[in-house]
Design a protein around this motif. Structure first.
Motif, short mmCIF file in Angstrom:
data_model
loop_
_atom_site.label_atom_id
_atom_site.label_comp_id
_atom_site.label_asym_id
_atom_site.label_seq_id
_atom_site.Cartn_x
_atom_site.Cartn_y
_atom_site.Cartn_z
N ILE A 1 0.74 -1.32 0.14
CA ILE A 1 0.02 -0.07 0.06
C ILE A 1 0.82 1.13 -0.12
CG2 ILE A 1 -1.89 1.25 1.15
CD1 ILE A 1 -2.87 -1.27 -0.05
N VAL A 2 0.41 2.31 -0.88
CA VAL A 2 1.26 3.57 -1.15
C VAL A 2 0.42 4.70 -0.80
CG1 VAL A 2 2.81 4.66 -2.40
CG2 VAL A 2 3.06 2.26 -2.53
N TRP A 3 0.59 5.62 0.05
CA TRP A 3 -0.24 6.36 0.11
C TRP A 3 -0.67 7.15 -1.06
CZ3 TRP A 3 -0.71 11.79 -0.71
CH2 TRP A 3 -1.62 12.51 0.17
N GLY A 4 -1.81 7.57 -1.42
CA GLY A 4 -2.46 8.43 -2.56
C GLY A 4 -2.43 7.75 -3.75
N THR A 5 -2.30 6.30 -3.70
CA THR A 5 -2.19 5.85 -4.88
C THR A 5 -3.75 4.72 -5.21
OG1 THR A 5 -0.93 3.76 -4.34
CG2 THR A 5 0.32 5.69 -5.25
N ASP A 6 -3.60 4.43 -6.25
CA ASP A 6 -4.95 3.02 -6.36
C ASP A 6 -4.60 2.06 -5.34
OD1 ASP A 6 -3.06 1.88 -7.91
OD2 ASP A 6 -3.97 2.34 -9.79
N THR A 7 -3.56 1.93 -4.94
CA THR A 7 -3.24 0.59 -4.01
C THR A 7 -4.00 0.56 -2.68
OG1 THR A 7 -1.28 1.76 -2.84
CG2 THR A 7 -0.87 0.32 -4.94
N GLN A 8 -4.36 1.96 -2.53
CA GLN A 8 -5.39 2.09 -1.38
C GLN A 8 -6.86 1.64 -1.87
OE1 GLN A 8 -4.14 6.64 -0.12
NE2 GLN A 8 -4.54 5.44 1.69
N ILE A 9 -7.40 2.01 -2.92
CA ILE A 9 -8.57 1.84 -3.04
C ILE A 9 -8.81 0.15 -3.51
CG2 ILE A 9 -10.34 1.68 -5.03
CD1 ILE A 9 -9.38 4.59 -5.91
N LYS A 10 -7.69 -0.57 -4.00
CA LYS A 10 -7.65 -1.85 -4.30
C LYS A 10 -7.54 -2.91 -2.79
CE LYS A 10 -5.10 -1.59 -8.82
NZ LYS A 10 -3.91 -1.57 -9.42
N GLY A 11 -7.03 -2.26 -1.84
CA GLY A 11 -7.08 -2.64 -0.61
C GLY A 11 -8.31 -2.61 -0.10
N GLU A 12 -8.99 -1.54 -0.08
CA GLU A 12 -10.41 -1.46 0.31
C GLU A 12 -11.56 -2.68 -0.30
OE1 GLU A 12 -11.92 2.45 0.49
OE2 GLU A 12 -9.91 3.16 1.19
N ILE A 13 -11.12 -2.50 -1.58
CA ILE A 13 -12.12 -3.25 -2.25
C ILE A 13 -11.96 -5.05 -2.16
CG2 ILE A 13 -12.81 -4.38 -4.69
CD1 ILE A 13 -13.89 -1.67 -4.10
N LEU A 14 -10.42 -5.26 -1.94
CA LEU A 14 -10.20 -6.66 -1.40
C LEU A 14 -10.99 -6.71 -0.13
CD1 LEU A 14 -8.45 -8.85 -2.09
CD2 LEU A 14 -6.69 -7.75 -0.65
N LEU A 15 -11.03 -6.09 0.88
CA LEU A 15 -11.62 -6.18 2.19
C LEU A 15 -13.08 -6.49 1.96
CD1 LEU A 15 -9.37 -3.61 4.31
CD2 LEU A 15 -9.74 -6.06 4.70
N LEU A 16 -13.90 -5.53 1.20
CA LEU A 16 -15.22 -5.46 1.11
C LEU A 16 -15.58 -6.77 0.15
CD1 LEU A 16 -15.90 -1.80 -0.28
CD2 LEU A 16 -16.76 -2.88 1.86
N LYS A 17 -14.82 -7.14 -0.70
CA LYS A 17 -15.13 -8.49 -1.30
C LYS A 17 -15.29 -9.73 -0.41
CE LYS A 17 -13.85 -7.52 -6.13
NZ LYS A 17 -13.11 -7.58 -7.27
N GLU A 18 -14.02 -9.62 0.19
CA GLU A 18 -14.04 -10.93 1.15
C GLU A 18 -15.07 -10.98 2.21
OE1 GLU A 18 -11.85 -14.19 2.00
OE2 GLU A 18 -11.23 -12.96 0.47
N ALA A 19 -15.25 -9.85 2.74
CA ALA A 19 -16.29 -9.79 3.63
C ALA A 19 -17.95 -9.87 3.08
CB ALA A 19 -16.45 -8.44 4.75
N TYR A 20 -17.96 -9.41 2.03
CA TYR A 20 -19.18 -9.50 1.26
C TYR A 20 -19.59 -10.87 0.76
CZ TYR A 20 -23.30 -8.33 -1.58
OH TYR A 20 -24.40 -7.97 -2.20
N LYS A 21 -18.73 -11.63 0.50
CA LYS A 21 -18.89 -13.10 -0.03
C LYS A 21 -18.96 -13.97 0.95
CE LYS A 21 -14.08 -14.55 -0.54
NZ LYS A 21 -13.08 -14.86 -1.68
N SER A 22 -18.81 -13.28 2.26
CA SER A 22 -18.94 -14.47 3.30
C SER A 22 -20.21 -14.93 3.69
CB SER A 22 -18.50 -13.65 4.54
OG SER A 22 -18.71 -14.49 5.95
#
Length: 273
Positions: A60-81
Motif C-alpha cells: 500500500i502506497v499513500w495516495g495511489t490506487d493501491t489504497q482503493i484496491k486494498g479497500e475493495i479486497l476487504l469489501l469483497k472478502e467480507a461481502y462474499k462471506s
C-alpha cells in the motif's frame, strides 16, 4: 445482525488494533484485516469475533490506487462471506472505538449507511482527470514527480473523466460504515476509472454513492461518516493520554470511531478506568 469491521493496517499498529478488537469482541462482529505487504503480519486474537487476514497482501502506497484496491479486497472478502453481514465499517489500525459493544450493535441496524462528503472541494476532479502512471510512488512526498505528471497530462490534454461527463465527482473521508445494499453497488461498479489517480480513495465511494450525501453535515464530513477526527490540531491530530476526558464525552454518542490515537493505553483509559 452480523457486522464486519474492515481494517487497513501496517507497521507497529497491531497493539492499538488488538485493544479495539478487545472492546468490540462479540459473536456478531467479525474483523477482516489487510496488513501491508511491507510489514510482518501480526498475531491478532479474539475470544468471540472471527479474525480474517485477507490475501493477497498488497504493497500500500499513500495516495495511489493501491489504497482503493486494498479497500475493495476487504469489501469483497467480507461481502462474499456466508455470514451475510449487514454492515461494513472501514477503519485503520490506529483508530479506536467510541462505542462499547452493546451500544455499537444497537446503533447500527443495517437500515442506512454513513458516508461523509466534502462539498467545498473545487479541485477534486483533478484527482481522477489526470493519469498517474505509477502505483509505487507517494506523490505527496515527491512534489517534483507530481509536477512532472501534471504538466505532462496538461501538455497531452489528458482528461480521463471526459467520457464520464454524466457523472459528478464527489470527495470525502475514505472511512465509512456502509450497509449491504450500498456495498453491493460499489462492488458491481466499474472501478477502472478510479485507478491511476491521485488520492482517489477519498473520491470513488462518494462518486459511486452520491445519494448518501447528507447536506445537513456539509460543515463536518467526518461527523457524517461517524468518525471523530480533528483536523484543526493536526493532519489529522493524534489523540494523546491528555485527551481522555474529551474522548469520554463523545463515547456512546454518534461517533463510532476516533482517528488517530497515539497509544493503546488510551483505549483502556476511556473504556475501563
Amino acid at each position: 445482525m452480523k457486522q464486519a469491521i474492515l481494517v487497513m493496517g501496517h507497521g507497529e499498529q497491531s497493539t492499538i488494533l488488538q485493544k479495539t478488537i478487545d472492546i468490540l469482541d462479540d459473536k456478531d462482529i467479525d474483523f477482516f484485516i489487510h496488513w501491508d505487504k511491507k510489514y510482518r503480519q501480526p498475531d491478532i486474537r479474539a475470544k468471540h469475533s472471527a479474525i480474517c487476514f485477507v490475501s493477497p497482501r498488497l504493497n500500500i502506497v499513500w495516495g495511489t490506487d493501491t489504497q482503493i484496491k486494498g479497500e475493495i479486497l476487504l469489501l469483497k472478502e467480507a461481502y462474499k462471506s456466508l455470514q451475510n453481514y449487514k454492515m461494513f465499517h472501514l477503519i485503520s489500525a490506529v483508530d479506536m472505538p467510541l462505542m462499547d459493544v452493546s451500544y455499537f450493535k444497537k446503533f447500527f441496524n443495517g437500515n442506512r449507511s454513513y458516508l461523509g462528503f466534502d462539498n467545498n472541494s473545487s479541485t477534486v476532479a483533478n484527482r481522477v482527470r489526470y493519469y498517474y502512471p505509477f502505483s509505487n510512488i507517494n506523490f505527496r512526498a515527491h512534489p517534483l514527480w507530481t509536477k512532472i505528471v501534471i504538466l505532462t497530462n496538461r501538455f497531452l490534454q489528458v482528461d480521463r473523466w471526459k467520457k464520464y461527463k454524466e457523472t459528478s465527482i464527489y470527495k470525502g473521508p475514505n472511512w465509512f460504515s456502509l450497509n449491504r445494499e450500498d456495498v453491493s453497488k460499489v462492488l458491481e461498479a466499474n472501478l477502472n476509472k478510479f485507478f491511476h489517480s491521485y488520492c482517489a480513495d477519498e473520491v470513488f465511494i462518494q462518486t459511486l454513492l452520491p445519494q448518501l450525501n447528507n447536506h445537513n453535515h456539509q460543515s463536518n464530513d467526518n461527523f457524517a461518516a461517524l468518525r471523530y477526527i480533528d483536523w484543526n490540531r493536526g493532519q489529522p491530530y493524534l489523540f494523546q493520554m491528555s485527551d481522555v476526558e474529551e474522548l469520554r464525552k463523545v463515547k456512546n454518542t454518534e461517533y463510532a470511531f476516533a482517528r488517530k490515537i497515539s497509544t493503546p493505553r488510551l483505549i483502556d483509559k476511556v473504556f475501563n478506568e
